[in-house]
Every structure is written in C-alpha cells, then in structure tokens.
Design an enzyme around this catalytic site. Structure first.
Site, short mmCIF file in Angstrom:
data_model
loop_
_atom_site.label_atom_id
_atom_site.label_comp_id
_atom_site.label_asym_id
_atom_site.label_seq_id
_atom_site.Cartn_x
_atom_site.Cartn_y
_atom_site.Cartn_z
N ASP A 33 19.72 -72.50 88.30
CA ASP A 33 20.74 -73.35 88.92
C ASP A 33 20.36 -73.52 90.39
O ASP A 33 19.36 -72.95 90.86
CB ASP A 33 22.11 -72.68 88.76
CG ASP A 33 23.25 -73.69 88.75
OD1 ASP A 33 23.04 -74.85 89.15
OD2 ASP A 33 24.37 -73.31 88.35
N GLU A 35 22.93 -73.80 93.25
CA GLU A 35 23.87 -73.35 94.29
C GLU A 35 23.58 -71.92 94.76
O GLU A 35 23.98 -71.55 95.87
CB GLU A 35 25.31 -73.43 93.77
CG GLU A 35 25.84 -74.85 93.60
CD GLU A 35 25.59 -75.42 92.22
OE1 GLU A 35 24.74 -74.87 91.48
OE2 GLU A 35 26.23 -76.42 91.87
N HIS A 141 32.16 -72.12 90.92
CA HIS A 141 32.78 -73.03 89.95
C HIS A 141 32.23 -72.67 88.56
O HIS A 141 31.26 -71.94 88.46
CB HIS A 141 32.47 -74.50 90.27
CG HIS A 141 31.02 -74.85 90.09
ND1 HIS A 141 30.06 -74.58 91.05
CD2 HIS A 141 30.36 -75.42 89.05
CE1 HIS A 141 28.88 -74.99 90.60
NE2 HIS A 141 29.02 -75.49 89.39
ZN LIG Z 1 26.13 -73.97 88.19
#
Ligand SMILES: [Zn+2]
Length: 293
Positions: A33, A35, A141
């Site tokens: 990912d 972030e 999130h």
């Molecule tokens: Zn993510």
C-alpha cells in the site's frame, strides 16, 4: 573419464546449491500500500493527480524492492507482489526487482489479496496503515473513508485484518509488516508474533515523524529476511466460521443501497453479512465499499 566428469558435476551441483534452507520451497506474497511508506503523509503524495505522487510512488517502489531483496536473502524461491493502493498501478513494472512477479491494475475480485492462495508460505504487508478510528494514524481508513467501522466476528479491523483473515483462511501466516506506528500497534495485536517495523510515527492524519526512506529500506530488507528465516513459529489468523462481516457506513442512503444485495442484514447505518468462508466475506466487503459512495 566420463564417470569422473559426472562425479565432478555432482559435487559442483551440491556446492552451488548453498545452505540447506535455500533448497526448500519458500513462496512469498507481498502486498504493498502507499499510505504507510516512509515519508508519505499528504493527499498530494497518495493521489495520482497530486503534485508529489510521482515522488511517493518511487518511494513505494523502493520499499517493495527492499522487501523482495529481503525475501531472496532468506532463500525465497518465488515472490509475488500485489500493487494494493488506489489505482493499483503505482508500481512501474519495469522498475520492480525482476525476480518478482507483479499483479497490477483494477478491479480485482480479491483486491489487496489478489493472487494469494494456499501454496504460499508467508505473506508480507508493506506501506500499510491503521483503521479509520485511531488518533495519530497517518491516513487511517479501511478501503474508503465511507466505511466508518469494519468488524470481523465483532472485532474492529483495518485492511490488514481483512487481508490477514484471507491469508489465514488459506493457512498462510503474516510474517512481516511495515507502516506507521498506529498500524504496527494494531498489527501486533491482530497477528501475534508478527515482525513489525514502524517507518513513521503519526502526529495526526496528515503529519508524522518519519524515518529517512533510505533507512526504512535497509530495515525492511533486514526485517523481511529475519522474519522469513523464523517463519515456522507463526500461526495463521483463524476466525470461527461461519463468520460475520459488519460495516458501519457514513450515510443512511449508502446502507439503503447495500441492503439491496441478497443476504445482507441492515440496522440503521450498519450492514452485515455472514458466510462460511473468508474469500466470500472479503468480496462482500469490496462490494459494500463500492456501493458506499
Ligand atoms: Zn490502504
């Protein structure tokens, strides 16, 4: 003469094969990912139309290559990388360590866990983040800001939890994770015994004290290697089945839409679905995410 040559070849073959652990199958799955990559904090970095996105995807690629290198340092025989952020075309295929195969693009039925199955020996999560209800979690999130809470059998999880439960369904342990500190703390609870590296400490949703990306890469490579060498002691995540996925969405109208899907139960902004296998629940979570907007 012929016999001597054959004997020499056999001896050479044994010597070239290296240490014993390198001869065993070690098939490694890496989901990446954005972030939770060192230095990345802003929307300008995480979104393709952002000013600093080009820089951030280069950082993501470098941490991915560090993880691949660590896997091969540990004797990996096969590595599959799944680009798991946003467009899922962040990793430039020609710049990825060519020893690894790559899954790129979307939509993919199994999203961040596409390609994982019971033939893998270990899963690794790089650049991951916490769920959406923790303070000082950089970009916390689960799939989308529209999903306020996601629970598996009553336990709040983030993307790591959904993905880790799929890995567990296939009997694959999560061996190493990296991301921000809030994520690492959640991951240590969810994956007992996991090797976890915090590459930054959130000061808020858009701010962090970060490792230098060059140091993060070195530590990821060393960490992945160390985690894979001792992988046997780590149990996969085992849920009790049938299992229930419960998602609280941000708007009643989104719950209205999700409740149209056969089998979905609904109470106010909370929708739920029960299944006897994790891949079905994962796909349902993705459907709910797509309808919640
Ligand atoms: Zn993510």
């Amino acid at each position: 003469m012929q016999f001597t040559s054959l004997a020499s070849a056999c001896i050479a073959g044994i010597l070239l094969a290296g240490p014993l652990f390198a001869q065993q199958k070690l098939k490694v799955y890496i989901s990446v990912d954005l972030e939770g990559i060192a230095g990345v904090v802003s929307n300008d970095q995480t979104q393709p139309n952002g000013r600093d996105y080009g820089w951030a995807r280069t950082m993501m690629l470098a941490e991915t290559n560090a993880a691949i290198a660590g896997a091969y340092d540990a004797g990996a025989t096969e590595v599959l990388v799944n680009d798991s952020h946003g467009s899922q075309t962040n990793l430039r295929p020609d710049e990825l360590d060519r020893r690894a195969a790559l899954i790129t693009g979307q939509p993919k039925p199994m999203g961040m866990t596409q390609g994982l199955d019971s033939t893998f020996d270990a899963a690794i999560y790089i650049g991951y983040h916490a769920n959406g209800s923790v303070a000082n979690a950089v970009h916390g999130h689960t799939f989308s800001g529209a999903l306020k809470h996601v629970r598996l059998n009553g336990q709040e999880v983030g993307e790591y939890g959904l993905n880790g439960a799929v890995a567990g369904w296939f009997g694959v342990p999560v061996a190493f994770v990296s991301g921000d500190l809030a994520f690492v703390e959640e991951a240590r609870t969810f994956f007992p015994g996991v090797d976890a590296l915090a590459v930054k400490e959130g000061i808020g949703f858009y701010a962090a004290r970060t490792l230098n990306p060059l140091d993060a890469r070195e530590q990821i490579r060393a960490g992945v290697r160390a985690a894979l060498v001792k992988r046997i002691a780590r149990p996969p995540v085992r849920l009790t089945y049938p299992a229930t996925l419960e998602i609280e969405v941000g708007e009643l109208s989104w719950a209205d839409r999700i409740a149209i899907v056969p089998g979905v139960k609904r109470s106010g902004r909370i929708v739920s679905y029960t299944a006897s296998d994790m891949p079905t629940l994962y796909r349902m979570a993705r459907v709910m995410m797509m309808l919640a907007q």
